[in-house]
Design a protein around this motif. Structure first.
Motif, PDB file in Angstrom:
ATOM      1  N   ARG A  97       0.827  -1.212   0.000  1.00 12.00           N
ATOM      2  CA  ARG A  97       0.000   0.000   0.000  1.00 12.00           C
ATOM      3  C   ARG A  97       0.854   1.251   0.000  1.00 12.00           C
ATOM      4  NH1 ARG A  97      -4.765  -1.500   4.322  1.00 12.00           N
ATOM      5  NH2 ARG A  97      -5.826  -3.023   3.015  1.00 12.00           N
ATOM      6  N   ARG A  98       1.895   1.258   0.821  1.00 11.11           N
ATOM      7  CA  ARG A  98       2.791   2.417   0.846  1.00 11.11           C
ATOM      8  C   ARG A  98       3.467   2.617  -0.503  1.00 11.11           C
ATOM      9  NH1 ARG A  98       5.897   1.674   6.627  1.00 11.11           N
ATOM     10  NH2 ARG A  98       4.103   2.155   7.943  1.00 11.11           N
ATOM     11  N   GLY A  99       3.871   1.531  -1.129  1.00 12.50           N
ATOM     12  CA  GLY A  99       4.509   1.618  -2.436  1.00 12.50           C
ATOM     13  C   GLY A  99       3.566   2.159  -3.498  1.00 12.50           C
ATOM     14  N   ALA A 100       2.313   1.720  -3.476  1.00  7.00           N
ATOM     15  CA  ALA A 100       1.345   2.198  -4.460  1.00  7.00           C
ATOM     16  C   ALA A 100       1.053   3.683  -4.262  1.00  7.00           C
ATOM     17  CB  ALA A 100       0.056   1.390  -4.358  1.00  7.00           C
ATOM     18  N   LEU A 101       0.869   4.101  -3.012  1.00 13.14           N
ATOM     19  CA  LEU A 101       0.592   5.515  -2.752  1.00 13.14           C
ATOM     20  C   LEU A 101       1.815   6.379  -3.042  1.00 13.14           C
ATOM     21  CD1 LEU A 101      -1.553   5.216   0.490  1.00 13.14           C
ATOM     22  CD2 LEU A 101      -2.328   5.601  -1.860  1.00 13.14           C
ATOM     23  N   GLY A 102       2.994   5.875  -2.720  1.00 13.47           N
ATOM     24  CA  GLY A 102       4.220   6.610  -3.038  1.00 13.47           C
ATOM     25  C   GLY A 102       4.410   6.749  -4.544  1.00 13.47           C
ATOM     26  N   SER A 103       4.097   5.699  -5.269  1.00 18.44           N
ATOM     27  CA  SER A 103       4.197   5.758  -6.725  1.00 18.44           C
ATOM     28  C   SER A 103       3.205   6.763  -7.305  1.00 18.44           C
ATOM     29  CB  SER A 103       3.927   4.386  -7.333  1.00 18.44           C
ATOM     30  OG  SER A 103       4.904   3.467  -6.921  1.00 18.44           O
ATOM     31  N   ALA A 104       2.014   6.832  -6.736  1.00 17.93           N
ATOM     32  CA  ALA A 104       1.026   7.805  -7.203  1.00 17.93           C
ATOM     33  C   ALA A 104       1.530   9.226  -6.982  1.00 17.93           C
ATOM     34  CB  ALA A 104      -0.305   7.591  -6.494  1.00 17.93           C
ATOM     35  N   VAL A 105       2.159   9.477  -5.840  1.00 20.81           N
ATOM     36  CA  VAL A 105       2.698  10.812  -5.568  1.00 20.81           C
ATOM     37  C   VAL A 105       3.820  11.136  -6.551  1.00 20.81           C
ATOM     38  CG1 VAL A 105       3.994  12.163  -3.876  1.00 20.81           C
ATOM     39  CG2 VAL A 105       2.014  10.839  -3.154  1.00 20.81           C
ATOM     40  N   ILE A 106       4.693  10.184  -6.799  1.00 22.58           N
ATOM     41  CA  ILE A 106       5.797  10.414  -7.739  1.00 22.58           C
ATOM     42  C   ILE A 106       5.258  10.662  -9.146  1.00 22.58           C
ATOM     43  CG2 ILE A 106       7.741   9.289  -8.878  1.00 22.58           C
ATOM     44  CD1 ILE A 106       8.364   7.997  -6.151  1.00 22.58           C
ATOM     45  N   ILE A 107       4.230   9.928  -9.539  1.00 17.45           N
ATOM     46  CA  ILE A 107       3.629  10.128 -10.857  1.00 17.45           C
ATOM     47  C   ILE A 107       3.043  11.534 -10.964  1.00 17.45           C
ATOM     48  CG2 ILE A 107       1.668   9.429 -12.291  1.00 17.45           C
ATOM     49  CD1 ILE A 107       2.304   6.544 -11.475  1.00 17.45           C
ATOM     50  N   LEU A 108       2.387  12.003  -9.904  1.00 16.71           N
ATOM     51  CA  LEU A 108       1.807  13.339  -9.939  1.00 16.71           C
ATOM     52  C   LEU A 108       2.871  14.431  -9.955  1.00 16.71           C
ATOM     53  CD1 LEU A 108      -1.268  12.934  -7.586  1.00 16.71           C
ATOM     54  CD2 LEU A 108      -1.227  13.112 -10.082  1.00 16.71           C
ATOM     55  N   MET A 109       4.065  14.140  -9.461  1.00 19.04           N
ATOM     56  CA  MET A 109       5.142  15.126  -9.508  1.00 19.04           C
ATOM     57  C   MET A 109       5.667  15.326 -10.927  1.00 19.04           C
ATOM     58  SD  MET A 109       7.250  14.895  -5.943  1.00 19.04           S
ATOM     59  CE  MET A 109       8.089  13.398  -6.274  1.00 19.04           C
ATOM     60  N   TYR A 110       5.305  14.455 -11.854  1.00 18.29           N
ATOM     61  CA  TYR A 110       5.712  14.625 -13.245  1.00 18.29           C
ATOM     62  C   TYR A 110       4.976  15.776 -13.927  1.00 18.29           C
ATOM     63  CZ  TYR A 110       8.468  10.349 -13.413  1.00 18.29           C
ATOM     64  OH  TYR A 110       9.429   9.395 -13.210  1.00 18.29           O
ATOM     65  N   PHE A 111       4.010  16.393 -13.250  1.00 17.50           N
ATOM     66  CA  PHE A 111       3.348  17.574 -13.803  1.00 17.50           C
ATOM     67  C   PHE A 111       4.362  18.673 -14.104  1.00 17.50           C
ATOM     68  CE2 PHE A 111      -0.895  16.341 -12.054  1.00 17.50           C
ATOM     69  CZ  PHE A 111      -1.574  16.451 -13.251  1.00 17.50           C
ATOM     70  N   TRP A 112       5.417  18.729 -13.330  1.00 19.72           N
ATOM     71  CA  TRP A 112       6.412  19.778 -13.484  1.00 19.72           C
ATOM     72  C   TRP A 112       7.513  19.355 -14.454  1.00 19.72           C
ATOM     73  CZ3 TRP A 112       4.237  18.698  -8.699  1.00 19.72           C
ATOM     74  CH2 TRP A 112       3.425  19.692  -8.214  1.00 19.72           C
ATOM     75  N   GLY A 113       7.169  18.552 -15.427  1.00 21.54           N
ATOM     76  CA  GLY A 113       8.129  18.110 -16.431  1.00 21.54           C
ATOM     77  C   GLY A 113       8.194  19.101 -17.585  1.00 21.54           C
ATOM     78  N   ASN A 114       8.890  18.730 -18.595  1.00 21.27           N
ATOM     79  CA  ASN A 114       9.040  19.604 -19.757  1.00 21.27           C
ATOM     80  C   ASN A 114       8.153  19.123 -20.900  1.00 21.27           C
ATOM     81  OD1 ASN A 114      10.404  17.299 -20.251  1.00 21.27           O
ATOM     82  ND2 ASN A 114      12.266  18.250 -21.037  1.00 21.27           N
ATOM     83  N   HIS A 115       6.856  19.086 -20.670  1.00 22.86           N
ATOM     84  CA  HIS A 115       5.923  18.668 -21.709  1.00 22.86           C
ATOM     85  C   HIS A 115       4.898  19.773 -21.941  1.00 22.86           C
ATOM     86  CE1 HIS A 115       3.981  17.365 -17.946  1.00 22.86           C
ATOM     87  NE2 HIS A 115       2.857  17.632 -18.564  1.00 22.86           N
ATOM     88  N   GLU A 116       4.313  19.728 -23.120  1.00 20.12           N
ATOM     89  CA  GLU A 116       3.287  20.697 -23.474  1.00 20.12           C
ATOM     90  C   GLU A 116       1.995  19.942 -23.760  1.00 20.12           C
ATOM     91  OE1 GLU A 116       4.580  23.031 -26.759  1.00 20.12           O
ATOM     92  OE2 GLU A 116       6.463  23.589 -25.784  1.00 20.12           O
ATOM     93  N   GLY A 117       0.885  20.587 -23.492  1.00 18.75           N
ATOM     94  CA  GLY A 117      -0.402  19.965 -23.756  1.00 18.75           C
ATOM     95  C   GLY A 117      -0.908  19.208 -22.535  1.00 18.75           C
ATOM     96  N   ASN A 118      -2.150  18.763 -22.643  1.00 18.93           N
ATOM     97  CA  ASN A 118      -2.792  18.110 -21.506  1.00 18.93           C
ATOM     98  C   ASN A 118      -2.908  16.600 -21.656  1.00 18.93           C
ATOM     99  OD1 ASN A 118      -3.171  20.355 -19.911  1.00 18.93           O
ATOM    100  ND2 ASN A 118      -5.053  20.924 -20.989  1.00 18.93           N
TER     101      ASN A 118
END
Length: 75
Positions: free
Chosen positions: A21-42
């Motif tokens: 459970r901790r791994g899944a929730l931690g992975s979700a947080v890390i995935i959401l941190m990719y918002f600050w990447g260098n991509h354009e568009g939604n």
């Protein structure tokens, strides 16, 4: 007896649910941190949010099923 599959003892031993459970929730947080990447568009943002929601939904579904007795409490 000849038709039953042969298992190693490691295959039948359950994993640690708390760490999963901790791994899944931690992975979700890390995935959401990719918002600050260098991509354009939604398109990428939608994919990231849906993936994170799927991980959180799996953790919530597991907890609800175990609490209601619909999934085995093997640990």
């Amino acid at each position: 007896m000849a038709e039953e599959p042969v298992y190693a003892p490691d295959q039948l031993k359950p994993g640690n649910r708390k760490w999963a459970r901790r791994g899944a929730l931690g992975s979700a947080v890390i995935i959401l941190m990719y918002f600050w990447g260098n991509h354009e568009g939604n398109t990428e943002n939608i994919f990231l949010v849906l993936t994170a929601l799927a991980l959180v939904g799996a953790v919530i579904a597991d907890a609800v099923l175990r609490r209601n007795g619909l999934k085995a409490n093997d640990q």
